[in-house]
Design an enzyme around this catalytic site. Structure first.
Site, PDB file in Angstrom:
ATOM      1  N   TYR A 143       0.810  -1.236  -0.060  1.00 34.50           N
ATOM      2  CA  TYR A 143       0.119   0.143  -0.012  1.00 34.50           C
ATOM      3  C   TYR A 143       0.878   1.299   0.001  1.00 34.50           C
ATOM      4  CZ  TYR A 143      -3.906   3.344   1.565  1.00 34.50           C
ATOM      5  OH  TYR A 143      -4.627   4.176   1.721  1.00 34.50           O
ATOM      6  N   ASP A 144       1.775   1.386   0.895  1.00 31.97           N
ATOM      7  CA  ASP A 144       2.730   2.454   1.233  1.00 31.97           C
ATOM      8  C   ASP A 144       3.343   2.823  -0.065  1.00 31.97           C
ATOM      9  OD1 ASP A 144       1.749   1.801   3.460  1.00 31.97           O
ATOM     10  OD2 ASP A 144       3.576   1.963   4.643  1.00 31.97           O
ATOM     11  N   GLY A 146       2.762   1.574  -3.174  1.00 32.17           N
ATOM     12  CA  GLY A 146       2.306   1.763  -4.191  1.00 32.17           C
ATOM     13  C   GLY A 146       1.670   3.276  -4.308  1.00 32.17           C
ATOM     14  N   ASN A 172      -6.084   9.389   8.813  1.00 33.04           N
ATOM     15  CA  ASN A 172      -7.148   8.722   9.422  1.00 33.04           C
ATOM     16  C   ASN A 172      -8.643   9.511   9.109  1.00 33.04           C
ATOM     17  OD1 ASN A 172      -4.657   7.476  10.565  1.00 33.04           O
ATOM     18  ND2 ASN A 172      -5.985   6.072  11.103  1.00 33.04           N
ATOM     19  N   GLY A 205      -1.867   0.446  23.510  1.00 31.08           N
ATOM     20  CA  GLY A 205      -2.985   1.180  23.124  1.00 31.08           C
ATOM     21  C   GLY A 205      -2.548   2.664  23.265  1.00 31.08           C
ATOM     22  N   ARG A 209      -3.553   8.230  16.743  1.00 31.93           N
ATOM     23  CA  ARG A 209      -4.075   8.466  15.448  1.00 31.93           C
ATOM     24  C   ARG A 209      -4.680   9.981  15.461  1.00 31.93           C
ATOM     25  NH1 ARG A 209      -0.764   4.851  14.689  1.00 31.93           N
ATOM     26  NH2 ARG A 209      -0.965   3.184  13.107  1.00 31.93           N
ATOM     27  N   ASP A 270       3.276  -1.260  12.250  1.00 28.05           N
ATOM     28  CA  ASP A 270       2.091  -0.262  12.867  1.00 28.05           C
ATOM     29  C   ASP A 270       2.619   0.923  13.320  1.00 28.05           C
ATOM     30  OD1 ASP A 270      -0.854  -0.908  13.737  1.00 28.05           O
ATOM     31  OD2 ASP A 270       0.111   0.710  14.586  1.00 28.05           O
TER      32      ASP A 270
HETATM   33  N1  UDP Z   1      -5.938  -0.613  16.375  1.00 25.80           N
HETATM   34  C1  UDP Z   1      -6.508  -1.208  17.542  1.00 25.80           C
HETATM   35  N2  UDP Z   1      -7.465  -2.006  17.660  1.00 25.80           N
HETATM   36  C2  UDP Z   1      -8.074  -2.392  16.387  1.00 25.80           C
HETATM   37  C3  UDP Z   1      -7.745  -2.064  15.225  1.00 25.80           C
HETATM   38  C4  UDP Z   1      -6.583  -1.138  15.236  1.00 25.80           C
HETATM   39  O1  UDP Z   1      -5.904  -0.960  18.439  1.00 25.80           O
HETATM   40  O2  UDP Z   1      -9.204  -3.328  16.496  1.00 25.80           O
HETATM   41  C5  UDP Z   1      -4.918   0.145  16.006  1.00 25.80           C
HETATM   42  C6  UDP Z   1      -3.871   0.026  15.166  1.00 25.80           C
HETATM   43  O3  UDP Z   1      -2.847  -1.003  15.613  1.00 25.80           O
HETATM   44  C7  UDP Z   1      -3.188   1.177  14.870  1.00 25.80           C
HETATM   45  C8  UDP Z   1      -4.471   2.001  15.083  1.00 25.80           C
HETATM   46  O4  UDP Z   1      -5.488   1.370  15.825  1.00 25.80           O
HETATM   47  O5  UDP Z   1      -2.232   1.597  15.706  1.00 25.80           O
HETATM   48  C9  UDP Z   1      -5.232   2.705  13.884  1.00 25.80           C
HETATM   49  O6  UDP Z   1      -5.279   1.608  12.919  1.00 25.80           O
HETATM   50  P1  UDP Z   1      -6.108   1.341  11.738  1.00 25.80           P
HETATM   51  O7  UDP Z   1      -6.176   0.109  11.116  1.00 25.80           O
HETATM   52  O8  UDP Z   1      -7.434   2.207  11.861  1.00 25.80           O
HETATM   53  O9  UDP Z   1      -5.517   2.315  10.615  1.00 25.80           O
HETATM   54  P2  UDP Z   1      -3.787   2.684  10.389  1.00 25.80           P
HETATM   55  O10 UDP Z   1      -3.929   4.191  10.933  1.00 25.80           O
HETATM   56  O11 UDP Z   1      -3.049   1.777  10.874  1.00 25.80           O
HETATM   57  O12 UDP Z   1      -3.947   2.701   8.730  1.00 25.80           O
END
Ligand code: UDP
Length: 309
Positions: A143-144, A146, A172, A205, A209, A270
């Site tokens: 993805y990145d 691409g 996001n 956690g 974002r 991540d």
């Molecule tokens: N995440 C989480 N629980 C979930 C899904 C995602 O804690 O059920 C975390 C994930 O590890 C990331 C953040 O939430 O750090 C945002 O993830 P998402 O998939 O929404 O988008 P990303 O910004 O990674 O593309």
């Protein structure tokens, strides 16, 4: 004006089509339902100015239009990693076909890029001048990289005077029309909270974002298209950062139930932190900035998912 929107059945595509129709434009939606949802198209088809073509953008197409908005691409990590080679083809070959079609009809292009082009950023918040920190062989690279190559194509087509391709880097975003199984944190938390299940938090956690409500983002798209000239990539997103624990608490508060948290391993590559620097958007897009607060946007999104059940 006649708009062609690739990825019209997707979350952002459907919201963009609706906004363009509301603004009085003719809209042709293109999608092959790879990650989009048929329900989004059923709703759009009720509008007389909307038409739909089922097509896979990795095959060329020839569709007259004045403006081409290139949104087609799976964007949630589980979806784009499911078929990584196809994801890369959508970004690179799909964008090439969009540019070829736009050149043929002298159409203005809006190409949707992503904050993922910054990878796991070492500069915080990220300005457009930051060149990124992407693991080019990691599971997110399809993805990145691409999306990075797609930006290169758009920049070269623009530099060569073939097309005016405007680039937005989307951070996001959330809101109605997201798929409930898209695997993103907002949809996972809402779906889990509505079902009375534990919320899955990856890692501790503490990663952050910044979440932008979809209406604010689409307003940004419209303003980028209205710019008198191409000013290069523009970040669109919400600069207000939240940890995933804070997001979980907010979803629990709005749904009205205190559910347990289930901690799961942090996915590979991540990013720990992601926050847009939106100075450029503010400067060029008449002071654009997100208006919808997280609580208000989450409430609207929760209402959408409640209605789906
Ligand atoms: N995440 C989480 N629980 C979930 C899904 C995602 O804690 O059920 C975390 C994930 O590890 C990331 C953040 O939430 O750090 C945002 O993830 P998402 O998939 O929404 O988008 P990303 O910004 O990674 O593309």
């Amino acid at each position: 004006m006649k708009y062609l929107v690739t990825g019209a059945a997707g979350f952002l595509g459907a919201n963009l089509c609706q906004r363009l129709l509301n603004d009085g434009h003719q809209v042709i939606g293109l999608d092959n339902y790879h990650s989009g949802s048929q329900a989004n198209i059923v709703a759009l088809k009720k509008h007389p100015q909307f038409s739909f073509i089922e097509h896979d953008i990795i095959k060329p197409y020839d569709i007259p239009c004045d403006v081409l908005c290139n949104l087609a691409c799976p964007a949630s990590p589980p979806h784009y990693q499911k078929d990584p080679i196809y994801t890369l083809k959508i970004s690179v070959i799909g964008t090439l076909h969009a540019l070829e079609n736009a050149e043929r009809y002298k159409a203005l292009v809006l190409h949707t890029s992503t904050s993922e082009i910054y990878g796991d950023p070492l500069v915080h918040p990220q300005p457009e001048s930051y060149l990124g920190n992407v693991n080019l062989v990691g599971p997110r690279a399809c993805y990145d990289e691409g999306k990075r190559a797609a930006e290169t194509l758009c920049a070269d087509y623009t530099r060569l005077g073939k097309v005016d391709a405007r680039l937005v880097r989307i951070f996001n975003t959330y809101g109605p029309c997201m798929r409930d199984d898209d695997g993103r944190v907002v949809t996972n938390f809402i779906k889990q909270a509505l079902a009375g299940k534990a919320l899955t938090v990856y890692g501790a956690g503490q990663q952050t974002r910044s979440f932008c409500y979809v209406d604010d983002l689409i307003e940004g798209f419209i303003r980028v298209l209205a710019l008198p000239e191409n000013v290069g990539p523009i970040n669109l997103g919400n600069p207000h950062e939240f940890t995933m624990l804070e997001l979980a608490a907010e979803v629990q508060r709005l749904v009205g139930s205190k559910l347990p948290l289930q901690f799961e391993p942090m996915p590979i590559d991540d990013p720990m932190q992601r926050q847009p620097n939106i100075s450029k958007a503010k400067k060029y897009l008449h002071g654009w900035e997100p208006k919808v607060q997280l609580a208000e946007g989450l409430e609207k999104t929760i209402a959408f998912f409640r209605a789906q059940k």
